[in-house]
Design an enzyme around this catalytic site. Structure first.
Site, PDB file in Angstrom:
ATOM      1  N   HIS A  18     -47.059  -6.888  -9.307  1.00 55.94           N
ATOM      2  CA  HIS A  18     -48.382  -7.759  -9.564  1.00 55.94           C
ATOM      3  C   HIS A  18     -48.666  -7.879 -10.905  1.00 55.94           C
ATOM      4  O   HIS A  18     -49.305  -8.912 -11.201  1.00 55.94           O
ATOM      5  CB  HIS A  18     -49.413  -6.788  -8.825  1.00 55.94           C
ATOM      6  CG  HIS A  18     -49.196  -6.726  -7.333  1.00 55.94           C
ATOM      7  ND1 HIS A  18     -49.711  -5.626  -6.642  1.00 55.94           N
ATOM      8  CD2 HIS A  18     -48.803  -7.575  -6.398  1.00 55.94           C
ATOM      9  CE1 HIS A  18     -49.443  -5.950  -5.175  1.00 55.94           C
ATOM     10  NE2 HIS A  18     -49.048  -7.118  -5.113  1.00 55.94           N
ATOM     11  N   HIS A  41     -43.861 -13.063   2.153  1.00 58.36           N
ATOM     12  CA  HIS A  41     -43.891 -11.636   2.896  1.00 58.36           C
ATOM     13  C   HIS A  41     -45.158 -11.345   2.377  1.00 58.36           C
ATOM     14  O   HIS A  41     -45.381 -10.029   1.665  1.00 58.36           O
ATOM     15  CB  HIS A  41     -42.772 -10.667   2.717  1.00 58.36           C
ATOM     16  CG  HIS A  41     -41.461 -11.264   3.010  1.00 58.36           C
ATOM     17  ND1 HIS A  41     -40.905 -12.076   2.318  1.00 58.36           N
ATOM     18  CD2 HIS A  41     -40.521 -10.951   4.209  1.00 58.36           C
ATOM     19  CE1 HIS A  41     -39.654 -12.594   2.903  1.00 58.36           C
ATOM     20  NE2 HIS A  41     -39.724 -11.710   4.070  1.00 58.36           N
ATOM     21  N   SER A 108     -50.865  -9.237  -2.955  1.00 60.77           N
ATOM     22  CA  SER A 108     -50.578 -10.314  -3.595  1.00 60.77           C
ATOM     23  C   SER A 108     -51.363 -11.443  -3.189  1.00 60.77           C
ATOM     24  O   SER A 108     -51.963 -12.172  -4.090  1.00 60.77           O
ATOM     25  CB  SER A 108     -49.061 -10.616  -3.598  1.00 60.77           C
ATOM     26  OG  SER A 108     -48.526 -10.696  -2.339  1.00 60.77           O
ATOM     27  N   GLU A 126     -46.619 -14.380   7.117  1.00 59.95           N
ATOM     28  CA  GLU A 126     -46.325 -12.786   7.479  1.00 59.95           C
ATOM     29  C   GLU A 126     -46.071 -12.830   8.897  1.00 59.95           C
ATOM     30  O   GLU A 126     -46.834 -13.488   9.719  1.00 59.95           O
ATOM     31  CB  GLU A 126     -47.714 -12.034   7.312  1.00 59.95           C
ATOM     32  CG  GLU A 126     -47.720 -10.739   7.817  1.00 59.95           C
ATOM     33  CD  GLU A 126     -46.446  -9.829   7.140  1.00 59.95           C
ATOM     34  OE1 GLU A 126     -45.922  -9.352   8.250  1.00 59.95           O
ATOM     35  OE2 GLU A 126     -46.299  -9.925   6.131  1.00 59.95           O
ATOM     36  N   ASP A 151     -41.577 -16.331  10.239  1.00 58.29           N
ATOM     37  CA  ASP A 151     -40.650 -15.671   9.394  1.00 58.29           C
ATOM     38  C   ASP A 151     -40.914 -16.495   7.856  1.00 58.29           C
ATOM     39  O   ASP A 151     -40.761 -17.401   7.807  1.00 58.29           O
ATOM     40  CB  ASP A 151     -39.439 -15.903   9.853  1.00 58.29           C
ATOM     41  CG  ASP A 151     -38.142 -15.234   8.910  1.00 58.29           C
ATOM     42  OD1 ASP A 151     -38.423 -14.802   7.797  1.00 58.29           O
ATOM     43  OD2 ASP A 151     -36.984 -15.309   9.357  1.00 58.29           O
ATOM     44  N   GLY A 152     -41.269 -15.553   6.892  1.00 63.10           N
ATOM     45  CA  GLY A 152     -41.500 -16.240   5.589  1.00 63.10           C
ATOM     46  C   GLY A 152     -40.227 -16.852   5.108  1.00 63.10           C
ATOM     47  O   GLY A 152     -40.429 -17.540   3.981  1.00 63.10           O
ATOM     48  N   ASP A 172     -40.866 -11.534  -1.501  1.00 69.40           N
ATOM     49  CA  ASP A 172     -41.027 -10.020  -1.885  1.00 69.40           C
ATOM     50  C   ASP A 172     -40.820  -9.199  -0.218  1.00 69.40           C
ATOM     51  O   ASP A 172     -41.680  -8.612   0.611  1.00 69.40           O
ATOM     52  CB  ASP A 172     -42.654  -9.809  -2.078  1.00 69.40           C
ATOM     53  CG  ASP A 172     -42.901  -8.234  -2.360  1.00 69.40           C
ATOM     54  OD1 ASP A 172     -41.905  -7.416  -2.425  1.00 69.40           O
ATOM     55  OD2 ASP A 172     -44.072  -8.060  -2.149  1.00 69.40           O
TER      56      ASP A 172
END
Length: 285
Positions: A18, A41, A108, A126, A151-152, A172
């Site tokens: 971060h 994600h 995030s 997500e 699905d990211g 991520d």
């Protein structure tokens, strides 16, 4: 896949990721024009650190005291880390945190929402239904923000190229799926083919389980500059020793800021001499 980030929120890896994310955000905001932030994600957006200690069925040792907990008592952080701490503390206080020891931690998406200007836009992905529902609630009513239960890895195909002609993409994943590195390579290839000048940040654990495969040599052949920033603690027989972030097309001066950030965190999150930070070009400018 049953990964729940709540148990790890605010740990050393979150702090490292971060801090670098905030630095990338600020780098893009040096120009007045807006940009697109894509989180592949995203998770649920915010985390109750006290609840993380309860686990799903049994009590567990919380991880945040060795992450955000240590950082809150570290002195004189460099500007990128101080910026991150300011946002994290404001988020905690805004949720009714007592001040001092943190209670609420921003993921995030929440960090991005706090940093974004009116001209910046957020696309948050997500795939887990309950986590996505929490994220929708977290972002409800926020302008220029879309939340996708999907699905990211499909986000780069769906979101790029952006209308803003500038983008920061955070990849991520939880590294629970077999072949995660291959999925990342596929997503990055898709993203760069659609938007070659975007900034792409890929977080990864450093552990025997996660591996790394041929990713460095593969990334070196992308035809774009790639910077690798890592933070390594003491060797472990099992578990995650450290983590890293690959940054494709890093902004101007980000290398210097990342060096300050990683160097400070290696001393703030570990005892003297226990950790090392590393910054190297996989593919130079």
């Amino acid at each position: 896949m049953n990964y729940r980030h709540a148990y790890h929120a605010g740990n050393f890896a979150d702090v490292f990721k971060h801090c670098l994310m905030v630095g990338l955000f600020r780098s893009l905001q040096r120009k007045g024009a807006g940009f697109l932030f894509v989180d592949t994600h995203a998770g649920r957006g915010s985390y109750d650190l006290q609840g993380a200690a309860s686990g799903s069925t049994l009590p567990r040792e919380p991880e945040w005291p060795n992450g955000i907990g240590r950082l809150c008592s570290a002195g004189a952080p460099p500007a990128p880390v101080a910026d991150y701490l300011r946002v994290a503390r404001a988020f905690d206080l805004g949720r009714g945190g007592p001040g001092g020891e943190p209670r609420h931690y921003p993921g995030s998406p929440a960090l991005a929402a706090a940093l974004a200007r009116p001209q910046d836009r957020l696309e948050l992905w997500e795939r887990q239904p309950d986590e996505c529902a929490a994220l929708r609630s977290e972002m409800a009513g926020r302008p220029r923000t879309a939340v996708h239960e999907a699905d990211g890895y499909g986000a780069l195909r769906a979101c790029l190229p952006p209308a803003e002609r500038r983008a920061l993409v955070l990849i991520d994943p939880p590294f629970e799926a077999q072949g995660e590195w291959a999925l990342i390579q596929g997503a990055l290839s898709e993203g760069l083919s659609r938007f070659a000048t975007g900034v792409y940040a890929v977080w990864h654990p450093v552990s025997e389980r996660a591996g790394g495969g041929d990713f460095p040599s593969w990334a070196g052949g992308l035809g774009a500059p790639v910077l690798h920033v890592t933070l390594l603690g003491p060797p472990k027989v099992m578990g995650m020793r450290g983590c890293g972030v690959y940054v494709v097309n890093p902004p101007w001066q980000f290398e210097d800021e990342a060096r300050l950030t990683a160097g400070f965190l290696s001393g703030a999150l570990y005892r003297a001499g226990e950790a090392q930070a590393s910054i190297r070009w996989i593919s130079p400018r």
